[in-house]
Design a protein around this motif. Structure first.
Motif, PDB file in Angstrom:
ATOM      1  N   THR A 111      35.903  30.641 -11.096  1.00  0.00           N
ATOM      2  CA  THR A 111      36.770  31.814 -10.999  1.00  0.00           C
ATOM      3  C   THR A 111      37.956  31.558 -10.080  1.00  0.00           C
ATOM      4  O   THR A 111      37.827  30.897  -9.053  1.00  0.00           O
ATOM      5  CB  THR A 111      35.974  33.030 -10.467  1.00  0.00           C
ATOM      6  OG1 THR A 111      34.850  33.255 -11.317  1.00  0.00           O
ATOM      7  CG2 THR A 111      36.830  34.282 -10.435  1.00  0.00           C
ATOM      8  N   PHE A 112      39.105  32.080 -10.469  1.00  0.00           N
ATOM      9  CA  PHE A 112      40.288  32.119  -9.608  1.00  0.00           C
ATOM     10  C   PHE A 112      40.465  33.536  -9.071  1.00  0.00           C
ATOM     11  O   PHE A 112      39.911  34.498  -9.610  1.00  0.00           O
ATOM     12  CB  PHE A 112      41.554  31.733 -10.382  1.00  0.00           C
ATOM     13  CG  PHE A 112      41.610  30.297 -10.804  1.00  0.00           C
ATOM     14  CD1 PHE A 112      41.208  29.276  -9.952  1.00  0.00           C
ATOM     15  CD2 PHE A 112      42.078  29.953 -12.066  1.00  0.00           C
ATOM     16  CE1 PHE A 112      41.272  27.945 -10.348  1.00  0.00           C
ATOM     17  CE2 PHE A 112      42.149  28.634 -12.469  1.00  0.00           C
ATOM     18  CZ  PHE A 112      41.737  27.631 -11.606  1.00  0.00           C
ATOM     19  N   ILE A 113      41.255  33.648  -8.003  1.00  0.00           N
ATOM     20  CA  ILE A 113      41.575  34.946  -7.418  1.00  0.00           C
ATOM     21  C   ILE A 113      43.069  35.194  -7.557  1.00  0.00           C
ATOM     22  O   ILE A 113      43.888  34.437  -7.030  1.00  0.00           O
ATOM     23  CB  ILE A 113      41.183  35.005  -5.922  1.00  0.00           C
ATOM     24  CG1 ILE A 113      39.698  34.766  -5.736  1.00  0.00           C
ATOM     25  CG2 ILE A 113      41.591  36.346  -5.324  1.00  0.00           C
ATOM     26  CD1 ILE A 113      38.820  35.794  -6.380  1.00  0.00           C
ATOM     27  N   GLY A 132      39.453  38.859  -9.647  1.00  0.00           N
ATOM     28  CA  GLY A 132      38.845  37.666 -10.225  1.00  0.00           C
ATOM     29  C   GLY A 132      39.253  37.431 -11.670  1.00  0.00           C
ATOM     30  O   GLY A 132      39.418  38.369 -12.449  1.00  0.00           O
ATOM     31  N   ILE A 133      39.443  36.171 -12.034  1.00  0.00           N
ATOM     32  CA  ILE A 133      39.695  35.776 -13.420  1.00  0.00           C
ATOM     33  C   ILE A 133      39.108  34.381 -13.612  1.00  0.00           C
ATOM     34  O   ILE A 133      39.249  33.511 -12.748  1.00  0.00           O
ATOM     35  CB  ILE A 133      41.210  35.797 -13.747  1.00  0.00           C
ATOM     36  CG1 ILE A 133      41.442  35.463 -15.229  1.00  0.00           C
ATOM     37  CG2 ILE A 133      42.001  34.837 -12.866  1.00  0.00           C
ATOM     38  CD1 ILE A 133      42.878  35.703 -15.694  1.00  0.00           C
ATOM     39  N   CYS A 145      42.200  32.292 -17.268  1.00  0.00           N
ATOM     40  CA  CYS A 145      43.485  31.980 -16.654  1.00  0.00           C
ATOM     41  C   CYS A 145      44.304  31.052 -17.553  1.00  0.00           C
ATOM     42  O   CYS A 145      45.492  31.295 -17.800  1.00  0.00           O
ATOM     43  CB  CYS A 145      43.254  31.332 -15.296  1.00  0.00           C
ATOM     44  SG  CYS A 145      44.675  31.369 -14.193  1.00  0.00           S
ATOM     45  N   LEU A 146      43.666  29.992 -18.051  1.00  0.00           N
ATOM     46  CA  LEU A 146      44.363  29.051 -18.932  1.00  0.00           C
ATOM     47  C   LEU A 146      44.743  29.703 -20.258  1.00  0.00           C
ATOM     48  O   LEU A 146      45.806  29.412 -20.817  1.00  0.00           O
ATOM     49  CB  LEU A 146      43.483  27.825 -19.184  1.00  0.00           C
ATOM     50  CG  LEU A 146      43.202  26.942 -17.965  1.00  0.00           C
ATOM     51  CD1 LEU A 146      42.207  25.845 -18.314  1.00  0.00           C
ATOM     52  CD2 LEU A 146      44.487  26.330 -17.421  1.00  0.00           C
ATOM     53  N   THR A 147      43.887  30.618 -20.740  1.00  0.00           N
ATOM     54  CA  THR A 147      44.189  31.336 -21.978  1.00  0.00           C
ATOM     55  C   THR A 147      45.397  32.241 -21.806  1.00  0.00           C
ATOM     56  O   THR A 147      46.282  32.299 -22.669  1.00  0.00           O
ATOM     57  CB  THR A 147      42.973  32.165 -22.436  1.00  0.00           C
ATOM     58  OG1 THR A 147      41.858  31.293 -22.638  1.00  0.00           O
ATOM     59  CG2 THR A 147      43.269  32.920 -23.716  1.00  0.00           C
ATOM     60  N   GLN A 148      45.436  32.961 -20.673  1.00  0.00           N
ATOM     61  CA  GLN A 148      46.590  33.823 -20.406  1.00  0.00           C
ATOM     62  C   GLN A 148      47.874  33.002 -20.335  1.00  0.00           C
ATOM     63  O   GLN A 148      48.896  33.374 -20.913  1.00  0.00           O
ATOM     64  CB  GLN A 148      46.394  34.586 -19.091  1.00  0.00           C
ATOM     65  CG  GLN A 148      47.507  35.580 -18.803  1.00  0.00           C
ATOM     66  CD  GLN A 148      47.540  36.045 -17.355  1.00  0.00           C
ATOM     67  OE1 GLN A 148      47.670  35.244 -16.434  1.00  0.00           O
ATOM     68  NE2 GLN A 148      47.424  37.350 -17.147  1.00  0.00           N
ATOM     69  N   PHE A 186      39.734  21.442  -9.720  1.00  0.00           N
ATOM     70  CA  PHE A 186      40.504  22.343  -8.871  1.00  0.00           C
ATOM     71  C   PHE A 186      39.877  22.393  -7.485  1.00  0.00           C
ATOM     72  O   PHE A 186      38.650  22.356  -7.338  1.00  0.00           O
ATOM     73  CB  PHE A 186      40.566  23.743  -9.480  1.00  0.00           C
ATOM     74  CG  PHE A 186      41.379  23.804 -10.741  1.00  0.00           C
ATOM     75  CD1 PHE A 186      42.758  23.837 -10.697  1.00  0.00           C
ATOM     76  CD2 PHE A 186      40.750  23.811 -11.981  1.00  0.00           C
ATOM     77  CE1 PHE A 186      43.516  23.887 -11.864  1.00  0.00           C
ATOM     78  CE2 PHE A 186      41.489  23.856 -13.155  1.00  0.00           C
ATOM     79  CZ  PHE A 186      42.873  23.895 -13.090  1.00  0.00           C
ATOM     80  N   CYS A 187      40.732  22.474  -6.479  1.00  0.00           N
ATOM     81  CA  CYS A 187      40.272  22.453  -5.092  1.00  0.00           C
ATOM     82  C   CYS A 187      39.546  23.749  -4.731  1.00  0.00           C
ATOM     83  O   CYS A 187      39.551  24.720  -5.488  1.00  0.00           O
ATOM     84  CB  CYS A 187      41.457  22.232  -4.157  1.00  0.00           C
ATOM     85  SG  CYS A 187      42.301  20.655  -4.447  1.00  0.00           S
ATOM     86  N   ALA A 188      38.933  23.748  -3.535  1.00  0.00           N
ATOM     87  CA  ALA A 188      38.104  24.879  -3.113  1.00  0.00           C
ATOM     88  C   ALA A 188      38.901  26.168  -3.006  1.00  0.00           C
ATOM     89  O   ALA A 188      38.415  27.246  -3.340  1.00  0.00           O
ATOM     90  CB  ALA A 188      37.451  24.557  -1.773  1.00  0.00           C
ATOM     91  N   ASN A 189      40.140  26.084  -2.536  1.00  0.00           N
ATOM     92  CA  ASN A 189      40.974  27.280  -2.403  1.00  0.00           C
ATOM     93  C   ASN A 189      41.525  27.662  -3.773  1.00  0.00           C
ATOM     94  O   ASN A 189      42.486  27.100  -4.252  1.00  0.00           O
ATOM     95  CB  ASN A 189      42.124  27.011  -1.424  1.00  0.00           C
ATOM     96  CG  ASN A 189      42.957  28.255  -1.192  1.00  0.00           C
ATOM     97  OD1 ASN A 189      42.620  29.336  -1.670  1.00  0.00           O
ATOM     98  ND2 ASN A 189      44.042  28.099  -0.468  1.00  0.00           N
ATOM     99  N   ARG A 190      40.878  28.624  -4.396  1.00  0.00           N
ATOM    100  CA  ARG A 190      41.238  29.022  -5.756  1.00  0.00           C
ATOM    101  C   ARG A 190      42.010  30.329  -5.770  1.00  0.00           C
ATOM    102  O   ARG A 190      41.885  31.132  -6.693  1.00  0.00           O
ATOM    103  CB  ARG A 190      39.978  29.124  -6.611  1.00  0.00           C
ATOM    104  CG  ARG A 190      39.335  27.762  -6.856  1.00  0.00           C
ATOM    105  CD  ARG A 190      37.974  27.879  -7.471  1.00  0.00           C
ATOM    106  NE  ARG A 190      37.483  26.533  -7.820  1.00  0.00           N
ATOM    107  CZ  ARG A 190      37.432  26.068  -9.062  1.00  0.00           C
ATOM    108  NH1 ARG A 190      37.830  26.813 -10.069  1.00  0.00           N
ATOM    109  NH2 ARG A 190      36.993  24.843  -9.307  1.00  0.00           N
TER     110      ARG A 190
END
Length: 313
Positions: free
Chosen positions: A13-15, A93-94, A99-102, A170-174
């Motif tokens: 998940t990304f924020i 959250g996404i 995210c890539l789809t958007q 992807f790194c920890a900071n999302r």
């Protein structure tokens, strides 16, 4: 807050932070966001309904307007609902896939929008430079084929970006400091080598903007040359009027697009929230203005819209 911490720890998940430093004003910012979006939907759906119902509007020019209206409906729809969920309910959250789809659909529609403007420039060129052959050169079937080619081109250009990014760790900071999944933010979070992705995205930007704008400028150069050869002032005025509307629509699309690119690349001293607001307005203002511009500037369409509204009442 607990939901926020849980989402942040989720590796899938990304924020999306919305507009950083303006969190307290998110509710107020949502008012113009939702207002512009509703006006855009009403205007573009009205245009589509009127063209569909009126047989006299089943012409290449109005088919192109319908294609433009579809892209104007899709563009904010891929962003605004999620942005309002952030503003109203703090749902930040996404998923990575989401995210890539958007990102894919948003940029695909943007490239398709640009292709539609190029086709509209070609339509105006034929209408002014070859008016007697307009019906034989341009038909509804040809416009539909050009629209399909534009869609295939958009998918072909944009699809490699999410595919390449999906293979990146992807790194920890999302955390994405934006209301949407902007590809530059994803670049910054990628831990692997993204040299190929950066080069491809830059080439894509120059190819799409450069190629499409070159074709539009070439079309209008030929149009201006043809107009200057006309001796009648009345014919001059009529020819310019047929192009003014399209020029206004192009300016509402390309001007903020180019301005946004330059402010992001060169405007290092501009506050991040200004970048975000400009990027969001770029997705909101043109779709809202386009049906208004065509409704005001095109008499035949204006009359049919008035008739349609009166009949509905």
């Amino acid at each position: 807050m607990a939901a926020f911490n849980f989402t942040r720890s989720d590796p899938t998940t990304f924020i999306l932070m919305g507009i950083p430093s303006l969190e307290a004003a998110h509710i107020w910012i949502s008012i113009p966001f939702s207002t512009f979006y509703i006006i855009s939907l009403l205007g573009n759906f009205t245009l589509l309904c009127v063209v569909r119902k009126e047989q006299t509007l089943h012409k290449p020019m109005y088919l192109l307007l319908c294609m433009l209206a579809l892209t104007d409906i899709a563009t904010p729809t891929f962003v605004v609902p999620k942005a309002l969920a952030i503003f109203w309910f703090n749902l930040k959250g996404i998923t990575v896939a989401g995210c890539l789809t958007q990102m894919f659909f948003l940029h695909t529609v943007s490239v398709m929008h640009s292709a539609t403007l190029v086709t509209m420039a070609f339509d105006r060129y034929v209408a002014i430079c070859n008016p007697l052959r307009y019906a034989t050169i341009l038909s509804n079937a040809l416009i539909a084929k050009l629209g399909l080619i534009g869609l295939i081109r958009a998918v072909f250009y944009i699809l490699p970006l999410p595919l390449l990014l999906s293979r990146q760790p992807f790194c920890a900071n999302r955390i994405i400091p934006h209301t949407q999944c902007e590809y530059t933010a994803l670049f910054k979070m990628a831990c692997g080598d993204i040299t190929v992705i950066r080069i491809y995205s830059l080439m894509l930007m120059f190819v799409v903007l450069g190629f499409d704008l070159t074709l539009i400028v070439l079309s209008y150069g030929l149009i201006i040359r043809a107009i200057l050869r006309i001796s009648s002032k009345k014919a001059h005025q009529k020819a310019f009027n047929t192009c003014t509307t399209h020029i206004c629509v192009m300016l509402t699309y390309y001007t903020p697009s180019i301005f946004s690119i330059f402010t992001y690349r060169l405007g290092q001293n501009i506050a991040p929230h200004v970048h975000i607001i400009l990027a969001d307005l770029y997705l909101l203002i043109p779709p809202m203005l386009n049906p208004i511009i065509y409704g005001i500037r095109t008499k035949e369409l204006r009359d049919k819209v008035g008739k349609y509204i009166c009949c509905r009442r």
